[in-house]
Design an enzyme around this catalytic site. Structure first.
Site, PDB file in Angstrom:
ATOM      1  CD  GLU A 133      -1.717   5.228  -6.101  1.00 19.05           C
ATOM      2  OE1 GLU A 133      -1.259   4.839  -5.199  1.00 19.05           O
ATOM      3  OE2 GLU A 133      -2.199   4.857  -7.219  1.00 19.05           O
ATOM      4  CG  LEU A 175      -4.955  -3.742 -19.787  1.00 23.14           C
ATOM      5  CD1 LEU A 175      -3.361  -3.676 -19.449  1.00 23.14           C
ATOM      6  CD2 LEU A 175      -4.579  -3.570 -21.705  1.00 23.14           C
ATOM      7  CG  PHE A 209      -1.720  -1.303   1.077  1.00 19.19           C
ATOM      8  CD1 PHE A 209      -2.791  -1.588   0.549  1.00 19.19           C
ATOM      9  CD2 PHE A 209      -1.697  -2.362   2.331  1.00 19.19           C
ATOM     10  CE1 PHE A 209      -3.583  -2.685   0.905  1.00 19.19           C
ATOM     11  CE2 PHE A 209      -1.820  -3.517   2.158  1.00 19.19           C
ATOM     12  CZ  PHE A 209      -3.506  -3.665   1.647  1.00 19.19           C
TER      13      PHE A 209
END
Length: 735
Positions: free
Chosen positions: A702, A628, A236
Site C-alpha cells: 500500500e 526480501l 487491488f
C-alpha cells in the site's frame, strides 16, 4: 561451494519465477478455465437505483436458443448471508427479494450453452420497476448516518481550546472521489458441483474466505468446498470479498447440475466488485509560530451501501502521524443507494493522507517554512497514542534520502517562482505511513528424494511477487537452490493463509514458510540422529547450516550430506512438515509495531495558459523493513505510484445524481494513467529490519500509493499558487 551457492538468496532482485508461465500464456486465470459440460451464465442488472420489481418477464429469454435457466428472486432458494471475516461482513446473498438498492444490482442470471446465447437472452429479460427516490448524494439529509464501528476515533487532550488559542490556525475541506478497482482481468467464477463437494475457480485474494462463505451459504462443511485461485489478473482489494456473482455461479451450477462459468463485463466490474468510497473531510490544524503542532481536528464522512458493513477509518491515522498533544479524529458514513464499496489499494490512508499532508503543506507556506522542516519539527519519535517506542521508524532517513535523490534543495519557496518556458514548475512532497497488520498463517514444506522441495500455502499472488519471494524464503531456509524449489499457492485445500491485502501477507506467510522449512529440516535430522553412516549423526538444528542442497555441520563445514542421499538411504520418497506464524503481541514486545513509512517527492509542470498538468518525476523513499526481493519490491512501489497518479489526476467514477447510473463504466471513459502519463519513478529503500516481525519485514503493497496525491497537489500549489483540495485535480478545478 560454488559462487552461486555463496550468493544470498533473500534480498537480491531475482526474476519472477512465474514470469515465463505468464509470458507463454501457460498461467491459467479463472476466465481461462474450461470444464467438460460447462455452460455459461450472464447477469441481468437493474436500471434503477431504488424501488421494487413490479413485473419480471423472462418468457422470451427462457424460450431463446440454448437457454437452460433464468434464475430470479422468484425461483432462487433462500440463502443465508456469509460469515463475518477479519475484514468485516460478507455482502448479502443475491436474489432474495424484489427490492432494488442500487443501479446495477443483479436481478437475474441467464444460463445457456454458450456465452453468446446467454448474452442474447439476458437482453430479452424485461423488468418493470416501482421506482422510489434514491439517496445518492453524500449531503442528502435522508441518508442514514453511521458512526465509527471500529472504535478508532481519537479524543486526546483539549483540542477545541488548543485550536482556539493557537497562534496559527487553518481549516480546510477536502473531497475525494469514488475510484473503481480496475484490474486488467475481469473477475470470473467457474463452479463445479461433484459427488464429493464443490470446486470453485475464482478471482479472489482470499481463497479460504471464499470457501467459508460458500460453505455457510450452501450449508456444506468447509472440507467439501475447494476454492482455486493460482493466478489472479489483478485485484487491488476487489478480491477481498465473496461477491454476489460468485454465489450466483455456484447456485446456477447446483440448480442445473452442470459446471457454470460467469465472467463479468467491464461495465459490470464497476457495479459488482466494490470501489474506493468517495468522501468529505474537514480538517482544522493549529500551531505555534515556530511550527509546533498544538491541535488537530480531523473529521471524515464517506459513503457506504444501503445494506453493507464496509468501513474505512479515513481520519484515524492522523492521530498517529505527528507529535501533537491535542487531537480529535472522527469517522462517519452515509448510507446511499450505491454499489457496495470495498478496499482499494491503500484503503483509508489514500484519502486521509491527502487531507493531512495537504494541510501541512498549507501550514508550511503560511509559516514560510520548508515543508520537510515542518514535518521534522513534529516528528513522532514514539507512538503518539500510547507513548511506546516504535519497533522501527526510519521516516527521518526517508526525508533525507528522498530529498537528496530528488534534489529538493533546488526548490525555491514562493509559488510560481520556478518556470521552464511555458511551463510552471512545482515541487511537492508528503510524509506517509501505513499501519502494521498481521494475521495467523500456515504453510507446509516437503523435501523429495531427488533433492527438490515443494512448499505450499493457501495464499494468492495478485501480481505482488508472492510466488517468487516465498520461493526465495523457502530456498534460503532449506539451503536448496532456487531452481529446485517450487512454491504453490491459490488452493484453499492447502494450509490456511490470510488475504493478499492490507500489506500483511508477506509478514504472515514468510515466517510460516520458514517455520515449515525448519520443521522438515528437523525431520531429516531425526532420520540420522542414530545413523552411524551419517556425518550429521546427533546434530540439532543449531548444529547445522544448509546450502547447495546439503546439510553441513557448523563445527566441521566440510562434513555433511544431501537431502537426497539421506532420504534414499532411509527409504523415504519425501518428508513433510507444517509451519505456522502468529502476529506479534505488542504488550510482550514492549514496543509499538510499526508499519511502513515513506516520503514522496513529486515534480509537476503546469502549462501557464492551458492548465495542463504533467508529472515528469517522482521519488519515493521507503522504510519497508527488511526487503526480501528488491526487484519485486521496487515494482510494488512503482505500481503504487502509478495508482497514486491516477487518484491525483485521472480517476473518478461518476454517478449520475438523478438515476444512480455510473456514467463512465468503461476504459474509454474511466481514465487511468497510461505509459505517457507515467514519469521517471525513482525508489530508494532505507531503514533496518523490524524486530517486531520474525523476518524483519514490513508490508509495502500500500505504501507506494499513499502520499502521491498529496505530493501532486502540493506541487501544483507550488507551481501555480492555487490550492486544490478536491481529487482528482482536473483542468476545470485548476482553472
Amino acid at each position: 561451494m560454488t559462487a552461486a551457492e555463496a550468493e544470498p538468496v533473500v534480498g537480491p532482485g531475482i526474476d519472477r519465477v512465474d514470469g515465463a508461465r505468464k509470458v507463454e500464456g501457460a498461467a491459467a486465470y479463472p476466465s481461462d478455465v474450461q470444464v467438460p459440460g460447462m455452460v455459461h451464465a450472464v447477469l441481468v442488472q437493474s436500471t434503477v437505483a431504488a424501488g421494487r420489481i413490479r413485473t419480471l418477464d423472462t418468457g422470451a429469454a427462457e424460450a431463446s436458443q440454448g437457454v437452460l435457466a433464468v434464475i430470479t428472486h422468484r425461483n432462487a432458494p433462500r440463502l443465508p448471508g456469509g460469515p463475518m471475516t477479519a475484514l468485516g461482513a460478507t455482502p448479502p446473498a443475491p436474489l432474495q427479494d424484489d427490492r432494488i438498492l442500487h443501479h446495477g444490482q443483479h436481478v437475474a442470471v441467464v444460463v445457456a450453452e454458450t456465452h453468446e446465447q446467454a448474452t442474447a437472452a439476458a437482453r430479452m429479460v424485461r423488468v418493470v420497476y416501482e421506482v422510489t427516490d434514491a439517496v445518492l448524494r453524500l449531503d442528502d439529509p435522508r441518508a442514514e448516518r453511521l458512526q465509527n464501528p471500529w472504535g478508532l476515533d481519537t479524543d486526546r487532550g483539549a483540542t477545541g481550546a488548543a485550536l482556539e488559542a493557537a497562534e496559527v490556525k487553518l481549516s480546510g475541506t477536502y473531497t475525494t472521489a469514488d475510484n473503481t478497482n480496475n484490474p486488467l482481468g475481469c473477475f470470473a467464477t467457474v463452479a463445479v458441483w461433484e459427488r464429493n463437494g464443490l470446486t470453485v475457480h475464482d478471482a479472489t485474494q482470499w481463497p479460504t474466505m471464499v470457501r467459508s462463505t460458500l460453505a455457510r451459504t450452501f450449508d456444506l462443511p468447509e472440507s467439501a468446498v475447494r476454492v482455486l485461485a493460482p493466478y489472479v489478473g489483478g485485484a487491488f482489494g476487489a478480491g477481498l470479498r465473496a461477491w454476489p456473482h460468485v454465489v450466483l455461479a455456484v447456485l446456477a451450477a447446483r440448480m442445473l447440475g452442470r459446471p457454470v462459468k460467469l465472467v463479468l463485463t467491464r461495465p459490470q466490474m464497476f457495479t459488482s466488485i466494490g470501489h474506493r468510497p468517495r468522501g468529505v473531510q474537514h480538517l482544522s490544524i493549529g500551531s505555534s509560530r515556530d511550527g509546533e503542532l498544538v491541535a488537530l481536528d480531523h473529521r471524515s464522512t464517506s459513503t457506504v451501501a444501503m445494506e453493507d458493513e464496509d468501513f474505512e477509518p479515513v481520519a484515524a491515522l492522523s492521530a498517529l502521524s505527528y507529535a501533537c498533544p491535542n487531537v480529535i479524529t472522527r469517522d462517519s458514513q452515509a448510507r446511499l443507494n450505491i454499489p457496495d464499496p470495498t478496499s482499494m489499494r491503500a484503503p483509508a490512508e489514500a484519502q486521509g493522507n491527502f487531507a493531512i499532508e495537504s494541510a501541512l503543506d498549507e501550514l508550511a507556506h503560511a509559516l514560510e517554512m520548508d515543508p520537510i522542516e515542518l514535518r521534522l519539527r513534529n516528528y513522532a519519535e514514539t507512538h503518539p497514542g500510547n507513548g511506546m517506542r516504535w519497533s522501527s521508524k526510519a521516516l527521518r532517513e526517508c526525508y533525507e534520502a528522498g530529498a537528496e535523490l530528488f534534489d529538493w534543495s533546488r526548490r525555491t519557496p514562493e509559488p510560481r517562482s520556478m518556470r521552464d518556458g511555458d511551463w510552471l514548475v512545482g515541487y511537492g512532497m508528503a510524509g506517509v505511513s501505513y499501519p502494521w497488520y498481521a494475521q495467523p498463517c500456515n504453510a507446509r514444506a516437503t523435501v523429495n528424494r531427488d533433492g527438490s522441495a515443494l512448499v505450499r500455502s493457501a495464499a494468492t499472488d495478485i501480481g505482488t511477487g508472492t510466488y517468487t519471494v516465498m520461493t526465495q524464503v523457502s530456498a534460503d531456509a532449506l539451503g536448496i537452490p532456487v531452481g529446485r524449489v517450487r512454491f504453490d499457492l491459490g488452493d484453499s485445500d492447502m494450509p490456511q493463509a490470510p488475504q493478499a491485502g492490507g500489506s500483511g501477507l508477506t509478514g504472515a506467510l514468510a515466517p510460516a514458510v520458514q517455520d515449515a522449512c525448519r520443521g522438515v529440516l528437523q525431520r531429516v535430522l531425526d532420520l540420522v540422529r542414530d545413523d552411524a553412516d551419517s556425518p550429521l549423526r546427533g546434530c540439532t538444528l543449531e548444529d547445522v547450516t544448509v546450502r547447495g542442497g546439503r546439510i553441513h555441520r557448523r563445527d566441521r563445514p566440510g562434513e555433511g550430506e544431501s537431502y537426497a542421499d539421506i532420504l534414499e538411504r532411509h527409504g523415504h520418497q519425501e518428508l513433510s512438515a507444517d509451519g505456522a506464524s502468529t502476529p506479534a503481541d505488542p504488550s510482550v514486545l514492549g514496543m509499538a509495531p510499526a508499519g511502513a513509512f515513506g516520503a514522496k517527492f513529486v515534480e509537476v509542470r503546469v502549462d501557464a495558459e492551458l492548465g495542463i498538468i504533467r508529472v515528469p518525476r517522482v521519488v519515493s523513499a521507503i522504510d519497508g523493513g527488511r526487503i526480501l526481493n528488491e526487484k519485486t519490491a521496487r515494482s510494488q512501489i512503482i505500481g503504487g505510484t502509478v495508482g497514486g497518479i491516477g487518484q491525483a489526476l485521472f480517476e473518478e467514477t461518476i454517478t449520475d445524481d438523478d438515476t444512480g447510473r455510473i456514467a463512465n463504466a468503461t476504459f474509454g471513459d474511466y481514465l487511468v494513467p497510461v505509459n505517457a502519463d507515467v514519469p521517471q519513478v525513482d525508489v530508494v529503500f532505507v531503514g533496518a529490519p523490524d524486530p517486531a516481525t520474525p523476518l524483519g519485514t514490513k508490508g509495502i503493497g500500500e505504501i507506494g500509493l499513499v502520499g502521491i496525491a498529496a505530493a501532486v497537489a502540493n506541487a501544483v500549489h507550488h507551481a501555480t499558487g492555487t490550492r486544490i483540495r478536491s481529487l482528482p485535480i482536473t483542468l476545470d478545478r485548476l482553472l
